[in-house]
Design an enzyme around this catalytic site. Structure first.
Site, PDB file in Angstrom:
ATOM      1  N   GLU A  38      36.399 -12.715  38.958  1.00 24.50           N
ATOM      2  CA  GLU A  38      35.213 -12.645  39.807  1.00 24.50           C
ATOM      3  C   GLU A  38      35.598 -13.278  41.143  1.00 24.50           C
ATOM      4  O   GLU A  38      36.130 -14.389  41.155  1.00 24.50           O
ATOM      5  CB  GLU A  38      34.064 -13.425  39.154  1.00 24.50           C
ATOM      6  CG  GLU A  38      32.770 -13.241  39.891  1.00 24.50           C
ATOM      7  CD  GLU A  38      31.626 -14.066  39.289  1.00 24.50           C
ATOM      8  OE1 GLU A  38      30.632 -14.242  39.988  1.00 24.50           O
ATOM      9  OE2 GLU A  38      31.749 -14.523  38.138  1.00 24.50           O
ATOM     10  N   ARG A 264      41.258 -20.373  26.025  1.00 28.08           N
ATOM     11  CA  ARG A 264      41.513 -20.674  27.432  1.00 28.08           C
ATOM     12  C   ARG A 264      42.490 -21.843  27.528  1.00 28.08           C
ATOM     13  O   ARG A 264      42.662 -22.600  26.594  1.00 28.08           O
ATOM     14  CB  ARG A 264      40.309 -21.095  28.265  1.00 28.08           C
ATOM     15  CG  ARG A 264      38.966 -20.949  27.810  1.00 28.08           C
ATOM     16  CD  ARG A 264      37.867 -21.607  28.600  1.00 28.08           C
ATOM     17  NE  ARG A 264      37.896 -21.574  30.023  1.00 28.08           N
ATOM     18  CZ  ARG A 264      37.392 -20.603  30.759  1.00 28.08           C
ATOM     19  NH1 ARG A 264      36.874 -19.541  30.205  1.00 28.08           N
ATOM     20  NH2 ARG A 264      37.412 -20.680  32.062  1.00 28.08           N
ATOM     21  N   LYS A 274      35.913 -22.843  38.279  1.00 31.88           N
ATOM     22  CA  LYS A 274      35.829 -22.604  39.723  1.00 31.88           C
ATOM     23  C   LYS A 274      34.620 -23.292  40.335  1.00 31.88           C
ATOM     24  O   LYS A 274      34.660 -23.743  41.472  1.00 31.88           O
ATOM     25  CB  LYS A 274      35.751 -21.099  39.987  1.00 31.88           C
ATOM     26  CG  LYS A 274      37.092 -20.420  39.894  1.00 31.88           C
ATOM     27  CD  LYS A 274      36.979 -18.953  40.198  1.00 31.88           C
ATOM     28  CE  LYS A 274      36.381 -18.228  39.025  1.00 31.88           C
ATOM     29  NZ  LYS A 274      36.365 -16.775  39.165  1.00 31.88           N
TER      30      LYS A 274
HETATM   31  P1  ATP Z   1      35.969 -20.287  35.742  1.00 34.33           P
HETATM   32  O1  ATP Z   1      35.353 -20.834  34.493  1.00 34.33           O
HETATM   33  O2  ATP Z   1      37.107 -21.076  36.252  1.00 34.33           O
HETATM   34  O3  ATP Z   1      35.000 -19.956  36.793  1.00 34.33           O
HETATM   35  P2  ATP Z   1      35.965 -17.607  34.939  1.00 34.33           P
HETATM   36  O4  ATP Z   1      36.285 -17.251  33.542  1.00 34.33           O
HETATM   37  O5  ATP Z   1      34.560 -17.570  35.362  1.00 34.33           O
HETATM   38  O6  ATP Z   1      36.648 -18.973  35.254  1.00 34.33           O
HETATM   39  P3  ATP Z   1      36.910 -15.219  36.108  1.00 34.33           P
HETATM   40  O7  ATP Z   1      37.195 -14.929  37.522  1.00 34.33           O
HETATM   41  O8  ATP Z   1      35.744 -14.550  35.483  1.00 34.33           O
HETATM   42  O9  ATP Z   1      36.793 -16.772  35.969  1.00 34.33           O
HETATM   43  O10 ATP Z   1      38.209 -15.032  35.227  1.00 34.33           O
HETATM   44  C1  ATP Z   1      39.085 -13.952  35.284  1.00 34.33           C
HETATM   45  C2  ATP Z   1      39.864 -13.910  34.017  1.00 34.33           C
HETATM   46  O11 ATP Z   1      40.598 -15.123  33.853  1.00 34.33           O
HETATM   47  C3  ATP Z   1      38.958 -13.791  32.806  1.00 34.33           C
HETATM   48  O12 ATP Z   1      39.489 -12.830  31.932  1.00 34.33           O
HETATM   49  C4  ATP Z   1      38.978 -15.156  32.211  1.00 34.33           C
HETATM   50  O13 ATP Z   1      38.783 -15.108  30.838  1.00 34.33           O
HETATM   51  C5  ATP Z   1      40.358 -15.669  32.584  1.00 34.33           C
HETATM   52  N1  ATP Z   1      40.376 -17.125  32.654  1.00 34.33           N
HETATM   53  C6  ATP Z   1      39.595 -17.923  33.392  1.00 34.33           C
HETATM   54  N2  ATP Z   1      39.822 -19.216  33.138  1.00 34.33           N
HETATM   55  C7  ATP Z   1      40.811 -19.250  32.211  1.00 34.33           C
HETATM   56  C8  ATP Z   1      41.512 -20.294  31.525  1.00 34.33           C
HETATM   57  N3  ATP Z   1      41.248 -21.572  31.759  1.00 34.33           N
HETATM   58  N4  ATP Z   1      42.451 -19.938  30.629  1.00 34.33           N
HETATM   59  C9  ATP Z   1      42.747 -18.649  30.406  1.00 34.33           C
HETATM   60  N5  ATP Z   1      42.121 -17.624  30.999  1.00 34.33           N
HETATM   61  C10 ATP Z   1      41.168 -17.908  31.894  1.00 34.33           C
HETATM   62 MG    MG Z   2      33.424 -15.804  35.299  1.00 33.43          MG
END
Ligand code: ATP
Ligand code: MG
Length: 560
Positions: A38, A264, A274
């Site tokens: 995102e 994760r 984020k």
């Molecule tokens: P955040 O919680 O940091 O905002 P998010 O999951 O909302 O992370 P996205 O931009 O939606 O962030 O993530 C893109 C991809 O990265 C998704 O498939 C998500 O599952 C993966 N991802 C995000 N954080 C992690 C993590 N700590 N470990 C492994 N994969 C991750």
């Molecule tokens: Mg997200």
């Protein structure tokens, strides 16, 4: 490749095993994955795990991997994030298939699918307020209640949905919901919202849409439209998988990607979300998203981490199904191992103390050769100036040394790296403070290069620079951003309360070999001090600023 074993000989993780089986059985001829960020922040080390997995399996199994921006939430998204994310993925060494994709490109199709769901009697426009929707949803122990709008006729739903789209209805007044099961044990299946009204401009579609699809609805259909075979996501989406499958099954889509969840990455001494990283940036607790202390990809890059070290880290931590916290030392060991091979050696004195060689001829200078890498001859050598006045590290001298101190002290002899053996004969002190400001030594002219013809041993070897040509450099030493392993553990405190106030120390009096005046764009080891990288943002020609990427050894445990 032979699908029964990984290229590196390690057993396959459970995702690679599923993929290998799917290719073996002919379920898929070619696999397609995607990385779906995102665009609401910069990528962090957690995303690197997902990037290395998605792009990695595509590479290993001869498949494809898309980069798709999941841009369904216009209020939080920005084009700068879209750009930084692409830069970071490329820097990590991956390239996506064809053009970058955006979920917003599919808005027209997603709308058509929503209309189709209404026509199938599987979606309805609901006028409950967000608060009422919450109340009607029930809890984990109590079933939900049907919305009074649930049985609206198809024609009326179609008309209302069209009105939502045209912007005729107020934000928050209507939503489109899937008609599934308000008594489902899975809360995600209790008539989830598919579309909401948002009168916000979108960074790509501008004002054309007044309604925006929800993540769960968008994601499965975007995967389907791109022909994704394996949709890899983190564990928190496990409970969403029934909804993912419901949408595709109900619409009888020609392709039905398989969602597979993995754990994760959590790292000690940092936060990963984020939202929290943004809070640190906007609250000026760090100097931007790419602050070298941040565990963002851009922060790590600026600090001197290499793509190879991050990829190796992601490979070695593996892919599993249960959440765990990886010690920061694991990441640091990866970059140490990579830089040990790649970094050229230089000498830099972080906190200088003057050393005068009393018996060295006044005005004389000589060139001694220093190796750029102790093991790798191919990295060559360089001449450095040796002279009567040098600078050594202040803590390489001790007036009253303990037994185990093997560096310079009154009467003791040490080796000056690549230079001569010197023995301390006296010191000068600042009259006011009593602090030693000059160490006087004599040198043994027969020990050029560092060994004595009579075979006598000296225990300590220290680094130095020549006062005749050393140049001033700024050094930044970093420590962990948080002072506790899990800043989010104690829910009664804000994670910011655990910030380490000493996470950045700036040294302005450091002295280095003259070639370092022009900030190098490659990693270095300052002998005995660690691995350093000239900050690409703050270094100026003639005014280098060096970030310490990592110390030479893991000193953290010893410090506590
Ligand atoms: P955040 O919680 O940091 O905002 P998010 O999951 O909302 O992370 P996205 O931009 O939606 O962030 O993530 C893109 C991809 O990265 C998704 O498939 C998500 O599952 C993966 N991802 C995000 N954080 C992690 C993590 N700590 N470990 C492994 N994969 C991750
Ligand atoms: Mg997200």
């Amino acid at each position: 490749m032979d699908n029964s074993s990984a290229a590196n000989g390690k057993p396959l993780d459970f995702i690679r095993q599923i993929i290998a089986d799917d290719l073996q059985t002919g379920k898929h001829q070619k696999i397609v994955t995607r990385f779906p960020p995102e665009p609401n922040g910069y990528l962090h080390i957690g995303h690197a795990k997902s990037i290395c997995l998605n792009f990695g399996v595509a590479e290993e199994f001869n498949g494809l991997c898309n980069l798709r921006f999941d841009d369904t939430n216009p209020s939080r998204e920005e084009i700068t994030y879209v750009n930084s994310i692409q830069e970071d993925v490329r820097w990590l060494g991956f390239e996506w298939t064809e053009q970058v994709r955006f979920a917003s490109d599919y808005f027209p199709q997603l709308y058509d699918f929503a209309v189709r769901l209404i026509e199938l009697g599987k979606a309805y426009v609901c006028q409950l307020s967000p608060e009422e929707i919450r109340q009607y949803r029930g809890t984990l122990t109590e079933p939900g209640q049907n919305s009074p709008y649930r049985e609206r006729g198809i024609a009326e739903n179609l008309a209302l949905f069209e009105q939502m789209r045209q912007g005729e209805l107020a934000e928050g007044s209507h939503v489109l919901r899937a008609k599934i099961d308000m008594a489902s044990a899975n809360l995600n299946l209790r008539d989830p919202v598919l579309y909401r009204i948002l009168k916000v401009a979108h960074h790509r579609t501008g004002q054309s849409w007044q309604i925006y699809p929800m993540y769960d609805y968008t994601h499965c259909l975007s995967d389907m439209l791109e022909g994704i075979t394996h949709s890899l996501c983190t564990l928190e989406f496990e409970d969403h998988r029934p909804l993912y499958d419901w949408v595709l099954a109900t619409l009888q889509t020609p392709c039905h990607p398989r969602q597979i969840e993995f754990a994760r990455l959590n790292l000690s001494y940092t936060v990963m979300s984020k939202r929290k990283l943004l809070k640190m940036v906007t609250g000026s607790h760090v100097d931007g998203w790419d602050d070298p202390r941040m565990l963002t990809i851009s922060g790590l890059r600026r600090r001197g981490y290499t793509p190879a070290a991050i990829r190796s880290f992601c490979r070695n931590i593996g892919i599993g199904k249960s959440d765990s916290r990886i010690d920061m030392a694991v990441l640091e060991n990866e970059v140490r191992a990579d830089l040990n091979l790649k970094a050229e050696r230089r000498m830099c004195v972080l906190e200088p103390l003057k050393l005068v060689i009393d018996n060295y001829p006044e005005g004389r200078q000589e060139q001694v050769m220093a190796k750029n890498h102790p093991q790798n001859e191919e990295m060559g050598e360089r001449p450095i100036t040796f002279s009567k006045e040098l600078y050594i590290e202040r803590d390489d001298f001790m007036e009253l040394p303990g037994k185990r101190y093997h560096r310079l002290a009154p009467g003791r002899e040490v080796r000056l790296r690549y230079g001569y053996l010197v023995r301390c004969v006296s010191v000068d002190k600042d009259p006011a403070s009593g602090v030693v400001n000059t160490v006087h030594c004599t040198y043994d002219p027969d020990t050029r290069g560092g060994s004595a013809p009579d075979g006598r041993k000296v225990k300590g070897t220290i680094h130095w620079v020549s006062a005749t040509d050393a140049v001033p450099v700024t050094i930044r030493l970093f420590d962990r951003l948080f002072s506790v392993a899990d800043p989010e553990e104690d829910k009664s405190l804000d994670f910011l309360d655990h910030l380490n106030p000493a996470s950045k120390v700036v040294l302005t009096g450091a002295l280095a070999e003259p070639s370092l005046l022009e900030p190098p764009d490659f990693p270095l080891q300052f002998e005995r001090q660690g691995y350093f990288f000239a900050d690409p943002e703050e270094s100026r020609p003639g005014q280098p600023v060096f970030n310490r990427t990592v110390t030479l050894k893991d000193s953290w445990e010893g410090k506590q």
